[in-house]
Enzyme design. Structure first.
Site, PDB file in Angstrom:
ATOM      1  CG  ASP A   9      -1.811   1.124   1.398  1.00  0.00           C
ATOM      2  OD1 ASP A   9      -1.693   2.107   0.639  1.00  0.00           O
ATOM      3  OD2 ASP A   9      -2.667   1.062   2.298  1.00  0.00           O
ATOM      4  CB  ILE A  10       1.531   3.791  -2.632  1.00  0.00           C
ATOM      5  CG1 ILE A  10       2.754   4.611  -3.021  1.00  0.00           C
ATOM      6  CG2 ILE A  10       0.242   4.613  -2.738  1.00  0.00           C
ATOM      7  CD1 ILE A  10       2.814   4.971  -4.505  1.00  0.00           C
ATOM      8  CG  ASN A  23      -9.665  12.939 -11.152  1.00  0.00           C
ATOM      9  OD1 ASN A  23      -9.532  14.144 -10.929  1.00  0.00           O
ATOM     10  ND2 ASN A  23     -10.345  12.145 -10.349  1.00  0.00           N
ATOM     11  N   GLY A  31      -9.786   4.360  -6.250  1.00  0.00           N
ATOM     12  CA  GLY A  31      -8.497   3.684  -6.369  1.00  0.00           C
ATOM     13  C   GLY A  31      -7.436   4.279  -5.469  1.00  0.00           C
ATOM     14  CB  VAL A  32      -3.778   4.607  -5.978  1.00  0.00           C
ATOM     15  CG1 VAL A  32      -3.604   5.490  -7.177  1.00  0.00           C
ATOM     16  CG2 VAL A  32      -2.598   4.729  -5.027  1.00  0.00           C
ATOM     17  CG  ASP A  33      -7.112  10.586  -6.632  1.00  0.00           C
ATOM     18  OD1 ASP A  33      -6.519  11.235  -5.762  1.00  0.00           O
ATOM     19  OD2 ASP A  33      -7.776  11.110  -7.551  1.00  0.00           O
ATOM     20  N   GLY A 118      -5.473   0.882 -13.598  1.00  0.00           N
ATOM     21  CA  GLY A 118      -6.688   0.526 -12.856  1.00  0.00           C
ATOM     22  C   GLY A 118      -7.908   0.910 -13.675  1.00  0.00           C
ATOM     23  CB  VAL A 119     -10.540   3.427 -12.942  1.00  0.00           C
ATOM     24  CG1 VAL A 119     -11.728   4.071 -13.637  1.00  0.00           C
ATOM     25  CG2 VAL A 119     -11.005   2.839 -11.619  1.00  0.00           C
ATOM     26  CE1 TYR A 120      -9.239   7.747 -15.266  1.00  0.00           C
ATOM     27  CE2 TYR A 120      -7.040   8.658 -15.517  1.00  0.00           C
ATOM     28  CZ  TYR A 120      -8.359   8.803 -15.150  1.00  0.00           C
ATOM     29  OH  TYR A 120      -8.792  10.020 -14.681  1.00  0.00           O
TER      30      TYR A 120
HETATM   31  P1  ADP Z   1      -5.926   4.934 -12.755  1.00  0.00           P
HETATM   32  O1  ADP Z   1      -7.213   5.714 -12.757  1.00  0.00           O
HETATM   33  O2  ADP Z   1      -4.726   5.777 -13.094  1.00  0.00           O
HETATM   34  O3  ADP Z   1      -6.037   3.685 -13.564  1.00  0.00           O
HETATM   35  P2  ADP Z   1      -6.326   3.470 -10.230  1.00  0.00           P
HETATM   36  O4  ADP Z   1      -6.223   4.038  -8.867  1.00  0.00           O
HETATM   37  O5  ADP Z   1      -7.662   2.995 -10.696  1.00  0.00           O
HETATM   38  O6  ADP Z   1      -5.688   4.564 -11.207  1.00  0.00           O
HETATM   39  O7  ADP Z   1      -5.323   2.256 -10.353  1.00  0.00           O
HETATM   40  C1  ADP Z   1      -3.927   2.386 -10.473  1.00  0.00           C
HETATM   41  C2  ADP Z   1      -3.250   1.241  -9.731  1.00  0.00           C
HETATM   42  O8  ADP Z   1      -3.159   1.588  -8.336  1.00  0.00           O
HETATM   43  C3  ADP Z   1      -3.969  -0.109  -9.784  1.00  0.00           C
HETATM   44  O9  ADP Z   1      -3.005  -1.135 -10.015  1.00  0.00           O
HETATM   45  C4  ADP Z   1      -4.552  -0.236  -8.376  1.00  0.00           C
HETATM   46  O10 ADP Z   1      -4.693  -1.598  -7.988  1.00  0.00           O
HETATM   47  C5  ADP Z   1      -3.475   0.447  -7.564  1.00  0.00           C
HETATM   48  N1  ADP Z   1      -3.808   0.863  -6.197  1.00  0.00           N
HETATM   49  C6  ADP Z   1      -5.020   1.068  -5.619  1.00  0.00           C
HETATM   50  N2  ADP Z   1      -4.875   1.422  -4.323  1.00  0.00           N
HETATM   51  C7  ADP Z   1      -3.537   1.418  -4.059  1.00  0.00           C
HETATM   52  C8  ADP Z   1      -2.737   1.677  -2.898  1.00  0.00           C
HETATM   53  N3  ADP Z   1      -3.293   2.009  -1.728  1.00  0.00           N
HETATM   54  N4  ADP Z   1      -1.378   1.562  -3.007  1.00  0.00           N
HETATM   55  C9  ADP Z   1      -0.817   1.234  -4.182  1.00  0.00           C
HETATM   56  N5  ADP Z   1      -1.499   0.992  -5.312  1.00  0.00           N
HETATM   57  C10 ADP Z   1      -2.843   1.077  -5.253  1.00  0.00           C
END
Ligand code: ADP
Length: 168
Positions: A9-10, A23, A31-33, A118-120
């Site tokens: 987890d970042i 975004n 997601g990560v955001d 991820g979502v993108y």
């Molecule tokens: P994007 O919209 O740029 O695709 P996402 O957040 O949907 O971004 O996904 C980007 C990546 O981040 C995916 O591989 C997702 O599994 C990952 N991700 C989600 N939460 C975390 C987190 N807490 N730490 C690290 N990576 C994460």
């Protein structure tokens, strides 16, 4: 400069900067955001409002607030639309602009999530290669950055990054 992968987890990382796959509004998302905003606390959203958005492939920096990381570097990666809309170049722009910003802000350690996969929906294998290529090509220009961590949130993503690190 050292490049390594990590499954985790970042938001937990104690590095100088973590990158947020944001975004273009920079006003938070899923997601990560979402995880970064939740862990950083409401001050992060207040700081992001002052930035008035960010174009795809560009990057903007804020403090990390309640995060263990000192800074958050926000970059909207490209949405995958089949590959003929400049997606690959835009993803490389995101990595390069984040690294340049980190270097300017005296960051020695920088952690990236898997931007756009991820979502993108950016294809993971292509994205991993672009990430590794762009980071490696930045190496000769880095004056402060010493370590880049590619953080995967699932083992499949980590496998693609490990493979790209061995082959690119
Ligand atoms: P994007 O919209 O740029 O695709 P996402 O957040 O949907 O971004 O996904 C980007 C990546 O981040 C995916 O591989 C997702 O599994 C990952 N991700 C989600 N939460 C975390 C987190 N807490 N730490 C690290 N990576 C994460």
């Amino acid at each position: 400069m050292k490049i390594r992968t990590l499954l985790g987890d970042i938001t937990k990382l104690e590095c100088d900067a973590i990158v947020n796959a944001a975004n273009t509004s920079l006003l938070g998302g899923g997601g990560v955001d979402g995880a970064i905003h939740k862990a950083a606390g409401p001050e992060l959203l207040e700081a992001c409002k002052e930035l008035h958005g960010c174009d795809t492939g560009q990057a903007k920096i804020t403090w990390g607030y309640q995060l263990p990381a000192k800074y958050v570097i926000h970059t909207p990666g490209p949405i995958w639309r089949g590959g003929d809309q400049g997606e690959e170049a835009l993803l490389a722009d995101s990595y390069r602009n984040c690294l340049e910003l980190a270097d300017c802000h005296d960051c020695q350690t920088v952690a990236f999530p898997s931007i756009s996969t991820g979502v993108y929906r950016f294809p993971l294998e292509k994205a991993a290669k672009i990430a590794v290529e762009t980071i490696k090509s930045f190496e000769s220009r880095a004056s402060v950055v010493q370590e880049v961590i590619l953080v995967a949130f699932d083992s499949r993503t980590k496998e693609y990054y490990d493979r790209a690190l061995e082959t690119v």
